[in-house]
Design a protein around this motif. Sequence first.
Motif, PDB file in Angstrom:
ATOM      1  N   ASN A 163       0.856  -1.191   0.000  1.00 30.87           N
ATOM      2  CA  ASN A 163       0.000   0.000   0.000  1.00 30.87           C
ATOM      3  C   ASN A 163       0.890   1.239   0.000  1.00 30.87           C
ATOM      4  N   MET A 164       0.339   2.347  -0.490  1.00 30.60           N
ATOM      5  CA  MET A 164       1.137   3.546  -0.711  1.00 30.60           C
ATOM      6  C   MET A 164       0.308   4.775  -0.378  1.00 30.60           C
ATOM      7  N   SER A 165       1.013   5.833   0.055  1.00 25.92           N
ATOM      8  CA  SER A 165       0.281   7.063   0.374  1.00 25.92           C
ATOM      9  C   SER A 165       1.160   8.283   0.178  1.00 25.92           C
ATOM     10  N   VAL A 166       0.494   9.421   0.122  1.00 24.49           N
ATOM     11  CA  VAL A 166       1.184  10.709   0.030  1.00 24.49           C
ATOM     12  C   VAL A 166       0.467  11.687   0.958  1.00 24.49           C
ATOM     13  N   ARG A 167       1.252  12.555   1.601  1.00 22.17           N
ATOM     14  CA  ARG A 167       0.648  13.571   2.473  1.00 22.17           C
ATOM     15  C   ARG A 167       0.059  14.687   1.600  1.00 22.17           C
ATOM     16  N   LEU A 227      -0.876   2.400  10.007  1.00 18.13           N
ATOM     17  CA  LEU A 227       0.593   2.503   9.992  1.00 18.13           C
ATOM     18  C   LEU A 227       1.029   3.746   9.220  1.00 18.13           C
ATOM     19  N   HIS A 228       0.338   4.041   8.135  1.00 14.63           N
ATOM     20  CA  HIS A 228       0.667   5.247   7.353  1.00 14.63           C
ATOM     21  C   HIS A 228       0.393   6.512   8.178  1.00 14.63           C
ATOM     22  N   THR A 229      -0.786   6.554   8.794  1.00 15.48           N
ATOM     23  CA  THR A 229      -1.130   7.779   9.539  1.00 15.48           C
ATOM     24  C   THR A 229      -0.220   7.933  10.763  1.00 15.48           C
ATOM     25  N   LEU A 230       0.192   6.799  11.356  1.00 16.05           N
ATOM     26  CA  LEU A 230       1.152   6.884  12.471  1.00 16.05           C
ATOM     27  C   LEU A 230       2.435   7.570  12.006  1.00 16.05           C
ATOM     28  N   ILE A 231       2.934   7.174  10.840  1.00 13.26           N
ATOM     29  CA  ILE A 231       4.184   7.764  10.319  1.00 13.26           C
ATOM     30  C   ILE A 231       4.003   9.266  10.087  1.00 13.26           C
ATOM     31  N   TYR A 232       2.857   9.653   9.512  1.00 10.29           N
ATOM     32  CA  TYR A 232       2.636  11.094   9.280  1.00 10.29           C
ATOM     33  C   TYR A 232       2.504  11.865  10.602  1.00 10.29           C
ATOM     34  N   ARG A 233       1.979  11.187  11.650  1.00 10.83           N
ATOM     35  CA  ARG A 233       1.883  11.864  12.956  1.00 10.83           C
ATOM     36  C   ARG A 233       3.256  11.965  13.613  1.00 10.83           C
ATOM     37  N   LEU A 234       4.028  10.869  13.536  1.00  9.56           N
ATOM     38  CA  LEU A 234       5.343  10.850  14.199  1.00  9.56           C
ATOM     39  C   LEU A 234       6.334  11.790  13.521  1.00  9.56           C
ATOM     40  N   PHE A 235       6.244  11.873  12.186  1.00  4.16           N
ATOM     41  CA  PHE A 235       7.256  12.608  11.420  1.00  4.16           C
ATOM     42  C   PHE A 235       6.575  13.657  10.527  1.00  4.16           C
ATOM     43  N   PRO A 236       6.442  14.879  11.047  1.00  2.81           N
ATOM     44  CA  PRO A 236       5.760  15.926  10.258  1.00  2.81           C
ATOM     45  C   PRO A 236       6.442  16.192   8.922  1.00  2.81           C
ATOM     46  N   GLU A 237       7.726  15.810   8.807  1.00  2.00           N
ATOM     47  CA  GLU A 237       8.446  16.046   7.546  1.00  2.00           C
ATOM     48  C   GLU A 237       8.201  14.922   6.532  1.00  2.00           C
ATOM     49  N   ALA A 238       7.583  13.807   6.955  1.00  2.00           N
ATOM     50  CA  ALA A 238       7.331  12.700   6.020  1.00  2.00           C
ATOM     51  C   ALA A 238       6.260  13.119   5.016  1.00  2.00           C
ATOM     52  N   GLY A 239       6.564  12.921   3.717  1.00  2.00           N
ATOM     53  CA  GLY A 239       5.624  13.326   2.667  1.00  2.00           C
ATOM     54  C   GLY A 239       5.034  12.162   1.886  1.00  2.00           C
ATOM     55  N   VAL A 286       4.709   7.511   1.941  1.00  2.00           N
ATOM     56  CA  VAL A 286       4.970   6.221   2.599  1.00  2.00           C
ATOM     57  C   VAL A 286       4.728   5.108   1.577  1.00  2.00           C
ATOM     58  N   LEU A 287       5.681   4.172   1.502  1.00  2.00           N
ATOM     59  CA  LEU A 287       5.566   3.028   0.580  1.00  2.00           C
ATOM     60  C   LEU A 287       5.703   1.736   1.378  1.00  2.00           C
ATOM     61  N   HIS A 288       4.754   0.837   1.198  1.00  2.00           N
ATOM     62  CA  HIS A 288       4.804  -0.473   1.874  1.00  2.00           C
ATOM     63  C   HIS A 288       4.829  -1.548   0.799  1.00  2.00           C
ATOM     64  N   VAL A 328       7.817  11.810  -2.528  1.00  2.00           N
ATOM     65  CA  VAL A 328       7.742  10.507  -3.209  1.00  2.00           C
ATOM     66  C   VAL A 328       9.120  10.081  -3.703  1.00  2.00           C
ATOM     67  N   ASN A 329       9.861  11.035  -4.241  1.00  2.00           N
ATOM     68  CA  ASN A 329      11.184  10.728  -4.783  1.00  2.00           C
ATOM     69  C   ASN A 329      12.110  10.135  -3.705  1.00  2.00           C
ATOM     70  N   GLU A 330      12.104  10.743  -2.526  1.00  2.00           N
ATOM     71  CA  GLU A 330      12.988  10.241  -1.459  1.00  2.00           C
ATOM     72  C   GLU A 330      12.487   8.897  -0.926  1.00  2.00           C
ATOM     73  N   ALA A 331      11.167   8.741  -0.793  1.00  2.00           N
ATOM     74  CA  ALA A 331      10.625   7.451  -0.325  1.00  2.00           C
ATOM     75  C   ALA A 331      10.999   6.341  -1.303  1.00  2.00           C
ATOM     76  N   ARG A 332      10.940   6.654  -2.590  1.00  2.00           N
ATOM     77  CA  ARG A 332      11.278   5.681  -3.635  1.00  2.00           C
ATOM     78  C   ARG A 332      12.768   5.325  -3.576  1.00  2.00           C
ATOM     79  N   ARG A 333      13.621   6.331  -3.345  1.00  2.00           N
ATOM     80  CA  ARG A 333      15.065   6.060  -3.224  1.00  2.00           C
ATOM     81  C   ARG A 333      15.342   5.205  -1.991  1.00  2.00           C
TER      82      ARG A 333
END
Length: 204
Positions: free
Chosen positions: A29-33, A78-90, A92-94, A178-183
């Motif tokens: 699953n995948m998401s973007v802020r 799990l995605h929303t947890l990451i966005y809550r924990l890390f405001p800089e996260a834009g 998430v890729l699973h 997205v670019n950094e998550a992909r890298r």
Amino acid sequence: MTQTSQLDQLVSACHWIGERGWAPATGGNMSVRQDAEFCLLSESGKDKGSLTRDDFIQVEIASNRVPSGRKPSAETGLHTLIYRLFPEAGAVLHTHTVNSTVLSRVEKGTALELQGYEMQKTLAGQHSHLDCVPIALFDNDQDIDGLAKRIEQFAAQNPLRYGFLLRGHGLTCWGKDVNEARRHLEGLEFLFQCELQRRVLESK
Ligand SMILES: CSCCC(=O)C(=O)COP(=O)(O)O
Ligand SMILES: [Zn+2]
């Protein structure tokens, strides 16, 4: 970069993941802020290698509320947890790759330690193969709320960077866009393959 192009880049990343066989049989699953309050998450049960913009559903980060009433990923929490924990996260890729699934079972500890690989430098802020990069490893759980709580408790006491492994399940990773998550995904997947092969060869 506009939100629209981030969603377009996420759709491209999903196709790229699908071409590599990293999200087989509706896995992943995948998401973007979108902003501080909302993210767009892939719809549950779809083939993630052929998603379009319309297959992404708006979810409230604080509450997992879905204004449209549609069904986002079973792993939304799990995605929303990451966005809550890390405001800089834009983004998430699973993924469900063979390397991450097998290696996370072979490793019995609470982290997979990567050291000695030049490719560690694909991870933001890593500058030397000499450093040890721990990738947190959690036992898998069908109770996603419970799993999210365990990860949140871990993150309150320990650094959690780049991504985490779920034992026998796969990798969830993120980046500032997205670019950094992909890298990070491509770098970690390469490192997992190296580490798996090293363990196989060194056990002989
Ligand atoms: C078919 S794989 C089992 C569920 C899973 O782990 C996954 O990543 C896909 O779930 P989703 O609800 O996002 O389609
Ligand atoms: Zn999964």
